[in-house]
Enzyme design. Structure first.
Site, PDB file in Angstrom:
ATOM      1  N   TYR A 204      28.870  72.022  27.266  1.00  0.00           N
ATOM      2  CA  TYR A 204      28.133  72.330  28.502  1.00  0.00           C
ATOM      3  C   TYR A 204      27.586  73.753  28.557  1.00  0.00           C
ATOM      4  O   TYR A 204      26.955  74.121  29.536  1.00  0.00           O
ATOM      5  CB  TYR A 204      29.042  72.078  29.715  1.00  0.00           C
ATOM      6  CG  TYR A 204      29.028  70.627  30.152  1.00  0.00           C
ATOM      7  CD1 TYR A 204      29.595  69.641  29.363  1.00  0.00           C
ATOM      8  CD2 TYR A 204      28.425  70.242  31.348  1.00  0.00           C
ATOM      9  CE1 TYR A 204      29.575  68.306  29.747  1.00  0.00           C
ATOM     10  CE2 TYR A 204      28.398  68.914  31.741  1.00  0.00           C
ATOM     11  CZ  TYR A 204      28.970  67.958  30.940  1.00  0.00           C
ATOM     12  OH  TYR A 204      28.939  66.641  31.329  1.00  0.00           O
TER      13      TYR A 204
ATOM     14  N   LYS B 201      38.476  64.271  19.513  1.00  0.00           N
ATOM     15  CA  LYS B 201      37.841  63.582  18.393  1.00  0.00           C
ATOM     16  C   LYS B 201      38.046  64.456  17.152  1.00  0.00           C
ATOM     17  O   LYS B 201      37.106  64.813  16.428  1.00  0.00           O
ATOM     18  CB  LYS B 201      36.355  63.376  18.743  1.00  0.00           C
ATOM     19  CG  LYS B 201      35.609  62.421  17.851  1.00  0.00           C
ATOM     20  CD  LYS B 201      35.965  60.949  18.022  1.00  0.00           C
ATOM     21  CE  LYS B 201      35.270  60.159  16.925  1.00  0.00           C
ATOM     22  NZ  LYS B 201      35.745  58.778  16.817  1.00  0.00           N
TER      23      LYS B 201
ATOM     24  N   ASP C  25      37.701  57.666  21.695  1.00  0.00           N
ATOM     25  CA  ASP C  25      37.165  56.293  21.667  1.00  0.00           C
ATOM     26  C   ASP C  25      38.286  55.290  21.952  1.00  0.00           C
ATOM     27  O   ASP C  25      38.138  54.358  22.741  1.00  0.00           O
ATOM     28  CB  ASP C  25      36.408  55.983  20.362  1.00  0.00           C
ATOM     29  CG  ASP C  25      37.075  56.542  19.105  1.00  0.00           C
ATOM     30  OD1 ASP C  25      38.122  57.221  19.209  1.00  0.00           O
ATOM     31  OD2 ASP C  25      36.553  56.295  17.994  1.00  0.00           O
TER      32      ASP C  25
ATOM     33  N   ASP D 249      33.766  64.114  31.316  1.00  0.00           N
ATOM     34  CA  ASP D 249      32.674  63.590  32.148  1.00  0.00           C
ATOM     35  C   ASP D 249      32.549  62.078  31.951  1.00  0.00           C
ATOM     36  O   ASP D 249      32.504  61.310  32.910  1.00  0.00           O
ATOM     37  CB  ASP D 249      31.365  64.296  31.771  1.00  0.00           C
ATOM     38  CG  ASP D 249      30.189  63.740  32.547  1.00  0.00           C
ATOM     39  OD1 ASP D 249      30.309  63.587  33.771  1.00  0.00           O
ATOM     40  OD2 ASP D 249      29.144  63.446  31.919  1.00  0.00           O
TER      41      ASP D 249
ATOM     42  N   ASP E 125      33.852  58.592  34.568  1.00  0.00           N
ATOM     43  CA  ASP E 125      32.998  57.515  35.113  1.00  0.00           C
ATOM     44  C   ASP E 125      33.640  56.165  34.787  1.00  0.00           C
ATOM     45  O   ASP E 125      33.699  55.269  35.627  1.00  0.00           O
ATOM     46  CB  ASP E 125      31.583  57.563  34.522  1.00  0.00           C
ATOM     47  CG  ASP E 125      30.577  58.262  35.453  1.00  0.00           C
ATOM     48  OD1 ASP E 125      30.969  59.254  36.109  1.00  0.00           O
ATOM     49  OD2 ASP E 125      29.399  57.829  35.520  1.00  0.00           O
TER      50      ASP E 125
HETATM   51  C1  IPM Z   1      29.588  65.339  36.950  1.00  0.00           C
HETATM   52  C2  IPM Z   1      28.113  65.293  36.614  1.00  0.00           C
HETATM   53  C3  IPM Z   1      27.652  66.630  36.063  1.00  0.00           C
HETATM   54  C4  IPM Z   1      28.400  66.839  34.748  1.00  0.00           C
HETATM   55  C5  IPM Z   1      26.143  66.786  35.833  1.00  0.00           C
HETATM   56  C6  IPM Z   1      25.344  66.506  37.070  1.00  0.00           C
HETATM   57  C7  IPM Z   1      25.796  68.166  35.342  1.00  0.00           C
HETATM   58  O1  IPM Z   1      27.827  64.224  35.764  1.00  0.00           O
HETATM   59  O2  IPM Z   1      29.990  66.190  37.744  1.00  0.00           O
HETATM   60  O3  IPM Z   1      30.341  64.494  36.468  1.00  0.00           O
HETATM   61  O4  IPM Z   1      27.980  66.334  33.706  1.00  0.00           O
HETATM   62  O5  IPM Z   1      29.417  67.517  34.792  1.00  0.00           O
HETATM   63 MN    MN Z   2      29.516  62.896  35.483  1.00  0.00          MN
END
Ligand code: IPM
Ligand code: MN
Ligand code: NAD
Length: 357
Positions: A142, A193, A226, A250, A254
């Site tokens: 990042y 990884k 993975d 990140d 999700d």
């Molecule tokens: C998150 C988002 C951010 C990230 C983006 C918007 C920069 O996806 O907070 O999870 O990748 O950290």
């Molecule tokens: Mn995210």
């Protein structure tokens, strides 16, 4: 960062898209908390986001950091991202800017199933999905170091540097173990990884082993990321605390949000222990849903609960979470988790429940 006794000073940055919609509802929850606790929460809104950036060219104003550090106890954030800013410049300045410049090295993402009906896994119960992901939040892929060579030609080269420091890795790994120790968790899993990233993730391996050795009662395990994704779907109950790098965290969060009902349910904190920290739902600005009263505000409301917990309002935080759990049980929800209500109606129901209980 200390507030007058009993008062909280919260900077509110709704941002873009559904960030605006859901933050209006977490603000209601905070106001309801204050009213029922007889305490004061002073909220001040800032219009940082795509609209302001496109109009004025300013993403994060000069002096914003000092102003936040001196005037507030925490930041409640919505989301940033707008199709009119395709390079995402304002989001990088505002969200990543605050993460980096406030040195918010812990991205704390709790994954907790509030009701069986929200989990897509067959037969999963509440105890099966109850873990925390600690994502390193200030380094890794990042840092936006890298570049292009011969850009726009057939010989173009593009690089993105994965930056990992001994200090940065150690402090997030240590945080994961400290959290486990202080929250009666007995297992910490590190995901990397290292089989391919033989330099950067070798550092993670060595640091993890060293730090783990200091925590005798906690079982330290390792998975390649993975495999972690597979295991999270097959048997999430094996996880209590997960620690991983910025980009992997990140992605994994999700996926993990899916286990608790989707992105609409997922909360997060960007934390530097003891310092001004920023709280935001895991989801983004979901532009197609913006302003339509359809976004699920529960992730943002649970984020407000995380903020309260961080500031020591533990009982109030628990009550906000209870009110969200009640709304889920009663089916007072948005369509993404099977209900028929709008964003505002869900927010109102939760705020009223908070006031009443
Ligand atoms: C998150 C988002 C951010 C990230 C983006 C918007 C920069 O996806 O907070 O999870 O990748 O950290
Ligand atoms: Mn995210
Ligand atoms: P997103 O999280 O905005 O949405 C992905 C999908 O998740 C949506 O299409 C929707 O189906 C669902 N969803 C998300 N939040 C929801 C909610 N509250 N209620 C119901 N459903 C919800 O991710 P994206 O579409 O990949 O990104 C959109 C924009 O948001 C991009 O500009 C991206 O960079 C940005 N983004 C910002 C943040 C942040 O500010 N923290 C996080 C992720 C993405």
């Amino acid at each position: 960062m200390s507030a007058p006794a009993g008062d909280l000073r919260i900077a509110v940055v709704p941002g873009d898209g559904i960030g605006v919609d859901v933050t209006a509802e977490s603000v209601k929850a905070l106001e309801a908390v204050a009213a029922s606790a007889g305490r004061h929460v002073r909220l001040q809104a800032f219009d940082w986001g795509a609209e302001t950036y496109l109009r004025t060219g300013v993403s994060l104003p000069d002096g914003a950091l000092k102003m936040l550090q001196e005037g507030f106890d925490a930041i409640l954030f919505g989301a940033v991202g707008d199709p009119r800013v395709p390079d995402n410049k304002h989001a990088a300045d505002i969200l990543l800017g605050l993460r980096f410049r406030l040195d918010l090295y812990v991205n704390h993402r709790p994954i907790k199933l509030l009701h069986e009906k929200l989990c897509p896994l067959k037969g999963a119960g509440l105890a099966d999905v109850d873990f925390v992901v600690f994502r390193e939040n200030t380094e890794g892929l990042y840092v936006m170091m890298g570049g292009n060579f011969k850009k726009g030609t057939p010989d173009e080269v593009a690089t993105e540097i994965d930056l990992n420091t001994r200090k940065g890795v150690e402090r997030i790994v240590r945080h994961a173990f400290e959290y486990a120790r202080t929250h009666a968790r007995t297992r910490v899993c590190m995901a990397d990884k290292a089989n391919v990233l033989i330099h950067a993730h070798d550092l993670w391996q060595r640091v993890f082993k060293e730090v783990a050795a200091e925590y005798a009662g906690i079982e330290a395990t390792h998975l390649y990321v993975d495999n972690l994704c597979l295991q999270l779907v097959r048997k999430p109950s094996q996880f209590q605390v997960i620690v991983t790098s910025n980009m992997f965290g990140d992605i994994v969060t999700d996926l993990a949000a899916g286990l608790q009902g989707g992105l609409g349910m997922a909360a997060s904190g960007n934390v530097h222990p003891g310092r001004l920290s920023l709280f935001e739902p895991v989801h983004g600005s979901a532009p197609p849903f913006a302003g339509k009263n359809v976004a699920n505000p529960m992730g943002s409301i649970l984020t407000a609960a995380l903020l309260l917990e961080h500031l020591g309002w533990t009982e109030e935080a628990r009550r906000v979470e209870d009110a969200v759990r009640w709304a889920v049980q009663e089916g007072r929800t948005t369509a993404d988790i099977g209900g028929t209500l709008g964003t505002r109606e869900v927010g109102d129901a939760i705020a009223q429940r908070r006031r009443a209980s």
